[in-house]
Motif scaffolding. Structure first.
Motif, PDB file in Angstrom:
ATOM      1  N   ARG A 172      -6.977  10.180   1.231  1.00 47.46           N
ATOM      2  CA  ARG A 172      -5.506   9.874   1.647  1.00 47.46           C
ATOM      3  C   ARG A 172      -5.061   8.452   1.806  1.00 47.46           C
ATOM      4  NH1 ARG A 172      -6.478  14.043   6.811  1.00 47.46           N
ATOM      5  NH2 ARG A 172      -7.081  15.915   5.261  1.00 47.46           N
ATOM      6  N   LYS A 173      -3.741   8.223   2.007  1.00 46.71           N
ATOM      7  CA  LYS A 173      -3.549   6.589   2.428  1.00 46.71           C
ATOM      8  C   LYS A 173      -4.327   6.208   3.521  1.00 46.71           C
ATOM      9  CE  LYS A 173       0.826   4.204   3.334  1.00 46.71           C
ATOM     10  NZ  LYS A 173       0.658   3.431   4.416  1.00 46.71           N
ATOM     11  N   ASP A 174      -4.561   5.010   3.300  1.00 44.99           N
ATOM     12  CA  ASP A 174      -5.343   4.291   4.403  1.00 44.99           C
ATOM     13  C   ASP A 174      -6.954   4.360   4.341  1.00 44.99           C
ATOM     14  OD1 ASP A 174      -3.265   2.622   4.983  1.00 44.99           O
ATOM     15  OD2 ASP A 174      -2.638   4.067   6.692  1.00 44.99           O
ATOM     16  N   ASP A 175      -7.458   5.395   3.367  1.00 44.37           N
ATOM     17  CA  ASP A 175      -8.692   5.512   3.384  1.00 44.37           C
ATOM     18  C   ASP A 175      -9.410   4.222   2.567  1.00 44.37           C
ATOM     19  OD1 ASP A 175      -8.790   8.024   4.468  1.00 44.37           O
ATOM     20  OD2 ASP A 175      -8.839   9.160   2.438  1.00 44.37           O
ATOM     21  N   LEU A 176     -10.655   4.141   2.860  1.00 46.46           N
ATOM     22  CA  LEU A 176     -11.481   3.149   2.216  1.00 46.46           C
ATOM     23  C   LEU A 176     -12.119   3.983   1.136  1.00 46.46           C
ATOM     24  CD1 LEU A 176     -12.091   0.008   1.927  1.00 46.46           C
ATOM     25  CD2 LEU A 176     -14.220   0.601   3.458  1.00 46.46           C
ATOM     26  N   VAL A 177     -12.036   3.307  -0.296  1.00 42.41           N
ATOM     27  CA  VAL A 177     -12.591   4.387  -1.294  1.00 42.41           C
ATOM     28  C   VAL A 177     -13.449   3.175  -2.319  1.00 42.41           C
ATOM     29  CG1 VAL A 177     -10.919   6.023  -1.495  1.00 42.41           C
ATOM     30  CG2 VAL A 177     -10.603   3.959  -2.623  1.00 42.41           C
ATOM     31  N   ALA A 178     -14.295   4.147  -2.901  1.00 42.54           N
ATOM     32  CA  ALA A 178     -15.016   3.142  -3.959  1.00 42.54           C
ATOM     33  C   ALA A 178     -14.800   3.853  -5.370  1.00 42.54           C
ATOM     34  CB  ALA A 178     -16.616   3.407  -3.727  1.00 42.54           C
ATOM     35  N   VAL A 179     -14.828   3.108  -6.407  1.00 43.21           N
ATOM     36  CA  VAL A 179     -14.272   3.493  -7.746  1.00 43.21           C
ATOM     37  C   VAL A 179     -15.783   3.778  -8.247  1.00 43.21           C
ATOM     38  CG1 VAL A 179     -13.319   2.855  -9.998  1.00 43.21           C
ATOM     39  CG2 VAL A 179     -12.473   1.925  -7.843  1.00 43.21           C
ATOM     40  N   THR A 180     -15.889   4.702  -9.140  1.00 43.88           N
ATOM     41  CA  THR A 180     -17.094   5.176  -9.593  1.00 43.88           C
ATOM     42  C   THR A 180     -17.300   5.025 -11.151  1.00 43.88           C
ATOM     43  OG1 THR A 180     -16.445   7.419  -9.697  1.00 43.88           O
ATOM     44  CG2 THR A 180     -17.747   6.979  -7.733  1.00 43.88           C
ATOM     45  N   ILE A 181     -16.073   5.086 -11.701  1.00 41.20           N
ATOM     46  CA  ILE A 181     -15.954   4.887 -13.213  1.00 41.20           C
ATOM     47  C   ILE A 181     -15.063   4.014 -13.662  1.00 41.20           C
ATOM     48  CG2 ILE A 181     -15.368   6.418 -15.430  1.00 41.20           C
ATOM     49  CD1 ILE A 181     -15.752   8.814 -13.514  1.00 41.20           C
ATOM     50  N   GLY A 182     -15.444   3.256 -14.858  1.00 44.36           N
ATOM     51  CA  GLY A 182     -14.377   2.398 -15.498  1.00 44.36           C
ATOM     52  C   GLY A 182     -14.501   1.114 -15.141  1.00 44.36           C
ATOM     53  N   LYS A 183     -13.411   0.157 -15.353  1.00 46.03           N
ATOM     54  CA  LYS A 183     -13.602  -1.164 -15.421  1.00 46.03           C
ATOM     55  C   LYS A 183     -13.937  -1.853 -14.076  1.00 46.03           C
ATOM     56  CE  LYS A 183      -8.925  -2.790 -15.483  1.00 46.03           C
ATOM     57  NZ  LYS A 183      -7.877  -3.900 -15.358  1.00 46.03           N
ATOM     58  N   GLU A 184     -13.350  -1.080 -12.945  1.00 42.95           N
ATOM     59  CA  GLU A 184     -13.517  -1.482 -11.473  1.00 42.95           C
ATOM     60  C   GLU A 184     -14.589  -0.749 -10.800  1.00 42.95           C
ATOM     61  OE1 GLU A 184     -11.899  -3.826 -10.915  1.00 42.95           O
ATOM     62  OE2 GLU A 184      -9.764  -3.794 -11.019  1.00 42.95           O
ATOM     63  N   ARG A 185     -15.571   0.013 -11.641  1.00 44.37           N
ATOM     64  CA  ARG A 185     -16.719   0.651 -10.956  1.00 44.37           C
ATOM     65  C   ARG A 185     -17.482  -0.206 -10.065  1.00 44.37           C
ATOM     66  NH1 ARG A 185     -21.350   3.120 -14.868  1.00 44.37           N
ATOM     67  NH2 ARG A 185     -22.615   3.594 -13.317  1.00 44.37           N
ATOM     68  N   GLY A 186     -17.822   0.170  -8.941  1.00 43.84           N
ATOM     69  CA  GLY A 186     -18.547  -0.429  -7.987  1.00 43.84           C
ATOM     70  C   GLY A 186     -17.747  -1.082  -6.997  1.00 43.84           C
ATOM     71  N   LYS A 187     -16.239  -1.168  -7.113  1.00 45.54           N
ATOM     72  CA  LYS A 187     -15.597  -2.031  -6.391  1.00 45.54           C
ATOM     73  C   LYS A 187     -14.875  -1.002  -5.125  1.00 45.54           C
ATOM     74  CE  LYS A 187     -14.342  -5.557  -9.521  1.00 45.54           C
ATOM     75  NZ  LYS A 187     -13.199  -6.015 -10.056  1.00 45.54           N
TER      76      LYS A 187
END
Ligand SMILES: [Zn+2]
Length: 108
Positions: free
Chosen positions: A8-23
């Protein structure tokens, strides 16, 4: 059903796949029907704009966040900081809340 959204909006998330992986970043907007979300300062894409565009008065190239598929994102628990897929729990009031699978924290 809005209450079923894992991210949801305002959640903190991590990217697991792709060029932004790990961010990680904060969710600015979710497009549930497209299964995508805009995450603050991630997945910038260059866009050419014409002169007079509100974001570039002289025209040229601007960079904006492009939507990331929700399947590429994991919610980060605000309590234990772990990346996880939340499970859902129904409260006595009928409200469904997200619960961290790692520490049991109710995320709301
Ligand atoms: Zn947790």
């Amino acid at each position: 059903m809005a209450g079923k959204a894992k991210i949801r909006k305002d959640d903190l998330v991590a990217v697991t796949i792709g060029k932004e992986r790990g961010k990680t970043g904060k969710v600015l907007r979710v497009y549930p029907d497209k299964g995508r979300a805009i995450v603050e300062k991630l997945n910038f894409q260059k866009r050419h704009v014409r002169k007079g565009h509100p974001m570039a008065q002289q025209g040229g190239v601007i960079e904006r966040e492009a939507p990331i598929p929700l399947t590429n994102l994991r919610l980060i628990c605000p309590k234990c900081q772990e990346k996880m897929r939340p499970r859902f729990q129904a409260l006595e009031s009928g409200t469904r809340v997200r619960v961290c699978r790692k520490c049991g924290e109710q995320i709301g």
